[in-house]
Design an enzyme around this catalytic site. Structure first.
Site, mmCIF file in Angstrom:
data_model
loop_
_atom_site.group_PDB
_atom_site.id
_atom_site.type_symbol
_atom_site.label_atom_id
_atom_site.label_comp_id
_atom_site.label_asym_id
_atom_site.label_seq_id
_atom_site.Cartn_x
_atom_site.Cartn_y
_atom_site.Cartn_z
ATOM 1 N N SER A 188 4.956 -1.412 -1.117
ATOM 2 C CA SER A 188 3.498 -1.400 -1.205
ATOM 3 C C SER A 188 3.066 -0.677 -2.486
ATOM 4 O O SER A 188 3.370 -1.114 -3.585
ATOM 5 C CB SER A 188 2.898 -0.760 0.040
ATOM 6 O OG SER A 188 1.514 -1.028 0.133
ATOM 7 N N LYS A 240 -22.310 -0.547 4.504
ATOM 8 C CA LYS A 240 -21.881 0.790 4.110
ATOM 9 C C LYS A 240 -20.707 1.234 4.978
ATOM 10 O O LYS A 240 -19.801 1.922 4.527
ATOM 11 C CB LYS A 240 -23.049 1.785 4.247
ATOM 12 C CG LYS A 240 -22.682 3.225 3.961
ATOM 13 C CD LYS A 240 -22.185 3.394 2.541
ATOM 14 C CE LYS A 240 -21.840 4.851 2.254
ATOM 15 N NZ LYS A 240 -21.284 5.006 0.891
#
Length: 360
Positions: A188, A240
């Site tokens: 990753s 948000k």
């Protein structure tokens, strides 16, 4: 009736045990007072500075030469080892003389290999040290020098490993050959860093890949609802906040987060593809991991080799330096470590005494 000698022995052991307990209590009290004093000084200090660090440099040629000489003396004996050392020194002088005569560079001006180490956690905390180490190397590196990064990381936060990768890119942009060696794992975010290298080495069973993006979190909404606990969250902006741990998650929020993950995955793939142009990115950007030989077949790495083999192979031709940036410990931290050591030793002594007492 117990023998007198046995009674005396028990009395001595009892005294030692009681003394050990007293000693532990005394040390604990002193440590507590020191910690309180340290806390007062820390709170009363108006200026707080981060502990400054320094760069440590170790020449591995000298280290391996010392090991070689010690082993040679042990195997062949002091006299034979001295003779061999004289012969090696004579041969080195002869070679230097020939190089000087031929107009070659002096032996003390060999090309250099700089070794950096990165052991990554989820936040890529080692990036701060890596930044300082790279800055030091870039100030010294010449044409033909090389940087080797021994990299170990299972990945972590996107922005953290993005910054760490950008630090390695500083080396590449300076046209300094960058070799990355993975002895255990570069997955990753770890592979995001590794792919910046001009050449990637991996141990045969090193774990490579995991080019994917993950987001996961528990949700306690139903538990709170069952307990009649309300959770309020106010935001300005429709997205948000998408998924939350305590509020009720909606399908729209799940879709939005999935969209953000896909966007991040696209950026990840683009970054790897730009640094490994020959890689079939779509075939490896599945989140899977592979071992060393499989990673070669996939084009994720270039060669099977451990960092130790690579370094030893470079010792004859290059001056090899290991660079480490080390943070200086503040006096509070040193005091805490000293206190911890004192308490540990005191309790270890008490434990040893108690074990003797119980084993009689």
């Amino acid at each position: 009736m117990r023998p007198l000698a046995r009674v005396k022995e028990d009395t001595v052991l009892e005294f030692l045990y009681e003394y050990g307990l007293f000693l532990a209590q005394a040390v604990t009290l002193v440590v507590a007072i020191l910690l309180v004093v340290a806390g007062v000084f820390a709170l009363g200090s108006r200026q707080r500075h981060e502990p400054e660090g320094h760069v440590e440099i170790r020449k591995l040629n000298d280290r391996y030469k010392d090991i070689h000489d010690s082993l040679q003396a042990e195997v062949f004996g002091e006299e034979v080892a001295k003779q061999k050392h004289k012969e090696e020194k004579k041969a080195a002088k002869k070679e230097a003389k020939q190089q000087k005569k031929a107009g070659s560079a002096a032996t003390n001006d060999k090309l250099r290999l700089y070794i950096l180490n990165f052991d990554g956690d989820i936040r890529a905390s080692a990036t701060d040290n890596l930044r300082e180490e790279i800055s030091a190397v870039l100030g010294l590196a010449r044409n033909g020098d090389e940087v080797l990064v021994r990299l170990e990381s299972g990945g972590g936060m996107v922005h953290s490993y993005g910054l760490a990768s950008s630090q390695l890119d500083r080396i590449r942009k300076r046209k300094i050959p960058l070799t990355v060696c993975v002895d255990k794992v570069a997955a990753s975010g770890g592979y995001m860093m590794a792919c910046v290298g001009n050449h990637i080495l991996a141990a045969p069973f090193a774990i490579i890949g995991s080019i994917g993006v993950l987001a996961q979190l528990p949700n306690f909404h139903r538990l709170l609802k069952k307990a009649n606990v309300d959770y309020e969250q106010l935001t300005a902006g429709e997205y948000k906040r998408t998924l939350t741990m305590f509020g009720e998650n909606t399908d729209a929020h799940r879709e939005k987060l999935q969209e953000e993950l896909e966007d991040t995955h696209v950026l990840f793939k683009q970054f790897v593809g730009e640094n490994r142009a020959s890689l079939d990115i779509d075939s490896v950007a599945t989140g899977e991991v592979w071992y060393g030989q499989q990673a070669i077949d996939k084009g994720l790495v270039d060669e099977l080799m451990t960092s130790d083999s690579y370094i030893q192979g470079a010792l004859a031709e290059r001056d090899v330096f290991e660079i480490r940036h080390v943070l200086k410990k503040g006096w509070q931290e040193k005091l805490g470590m000293a206190a911890e050591g004192s308490v540990e030793r005191a309790f270890l002594k008490v434990w040893q005494l108690s074990q003797q007492r119980f084993n009689l």
